[in-house]
Each structure stands twice: as structure tokens, then as C-alpha cells.
Write an enzyme that holds these catalytic residues in place. Structure first.
Site, short mmCIF file in Angstrom:
data_model
loop_
_atom_site.label_atom_id
_atom_site.label_comp_id
_atom_site.label_asym_id
_atom_site.label_seq_id
_atom_site.Cartn_x
_atom_site.Cartn_y
_atom_site.Cartn_z
N LEU A 1 0.84 -1.20 0.00
CA LEU A 1 0.00 0.00 0.00
C LEU A 1 0.87 1.24 0.00
O LEU A 1 2.04 1.20 0.37
CB LEU A 1 -0.93 -0.01 1.21
CG LEU A 1 -1.93 -1.17 1.28
CD1 LEU A 1 -2.70 -1.13 2.59
CD2 LEU A 1 -2.87 -1.14 0.09
N CYS A 2 0.26 2.35 -0.39
CA CYS A 2 0.91 3.66 -0.44
C CYS A 2 1.60 3.93 0.90
O CYS A 2 1.02 3.67 1.94
CB CYS A 2 -0.14 4.73 -0.72
SG CYS A 2 0.54 6.37 -0.93
N PRO A 3 2.81 4.38 0.88
CA PRO A 3 3.62 4.87 -0.26
C PRO A 3 4.59 3.83 -0.83
O PRO A 3 5.43 4.18 -1.64
CB PRO A 3 4.39 6.02 0.37
CG PRO A 3 4.71 5.51 1.74
CD PRO A 3 3.46 4.72 2.15
N ASP B 1 -2.57 -1.89 -5.45
CA ASP B 1 -3.06 -0.63 -4.88
C ASP B 1 -3.48 0.28 -6.03
O ASP B 1 -2.64 0.78 -6.77
CB ASP B 1 -1.97 0.03 -4.05
CG ASP B 1 -2.37 1.36 -3.45
OD1 ASP B 1 -3.53 1.79 -3.65
OD2 ASP B 1 -1.52 1.98 -2.78
#
Length: 83
Positions: free
Chosen positions: A14-16, A41
Site C-alpha cells: 500500500l501507499c507509499p 493498490d
């Protein structure tokens, strides 16, 4: 100079992390090389192209395939830029 096509698997991150892993991989590549980043994602479809614009890399293609998204980019001259 021959362009090389590389692939980076950042599924289930997931981000980042997709952007960070993309940045780290790009640092190991040569100008003109292409990188296909495969993610789960969906935010990466916006995040990675934005990072490319800031850092001088060219987005060649983006898309979705099932539950995955991908971004294909060409490495620009400054492949060591920071986030």
C-alpha cells in the site's frame, strides 16, 4: 544503446510503498530503460505517474487487469531523484 524492459512486482503493498519501491528500482536502471510496475493498490495509477512527472520520467502506459494495475515508464536522465 538498447533499451531494456524490467518488471517490478509491488502487489499487496500500500501507499507509499509502490512509489518508494519504484524509485529504488529506477535508481538501478539506465536512462532509456523501461520499467513495468505491477500493483494491487489502485492509488498507484495516480501516485507513480505523479512521481514520474516530478522526476523527469516518461509514463508510456497505465492500465488495469483484474485486481491489478500497472504502470510502464521510461527512465529519464535523472534516475537518482528523491521523492
Amino acid at each position: 544503446m538498447t533499451e531494456a524492459l524490467h518488471e517490478l512486482d509491488v502487489r499487496r503493498m500500500l501507499c507509499p510503498m509502490p512509489v518508494i519501491k519504484t524509485q529504488n528500482k529506477v535508481r538501478t536502471l539506465s536512462t532509456g530503460d523501461c520499467l513495468r510496475v505491477v500493483c494491487t493498490d489502485p492509488g498507484a495509477l495516480n501516485d507513480i505517474p505523479a512521481w514520474c512527472r516530478i522526476n523527469g520520467h516518461e509514463v508510456l502506459e497505465t492500465g488495469e487487469a483484474g485486481n491489478e494495475v500497472f504502470v510502464v515508464l521510461r527512465v529519464g536522465e535523472d534516475n537518482g531523484a528523491l521523492l
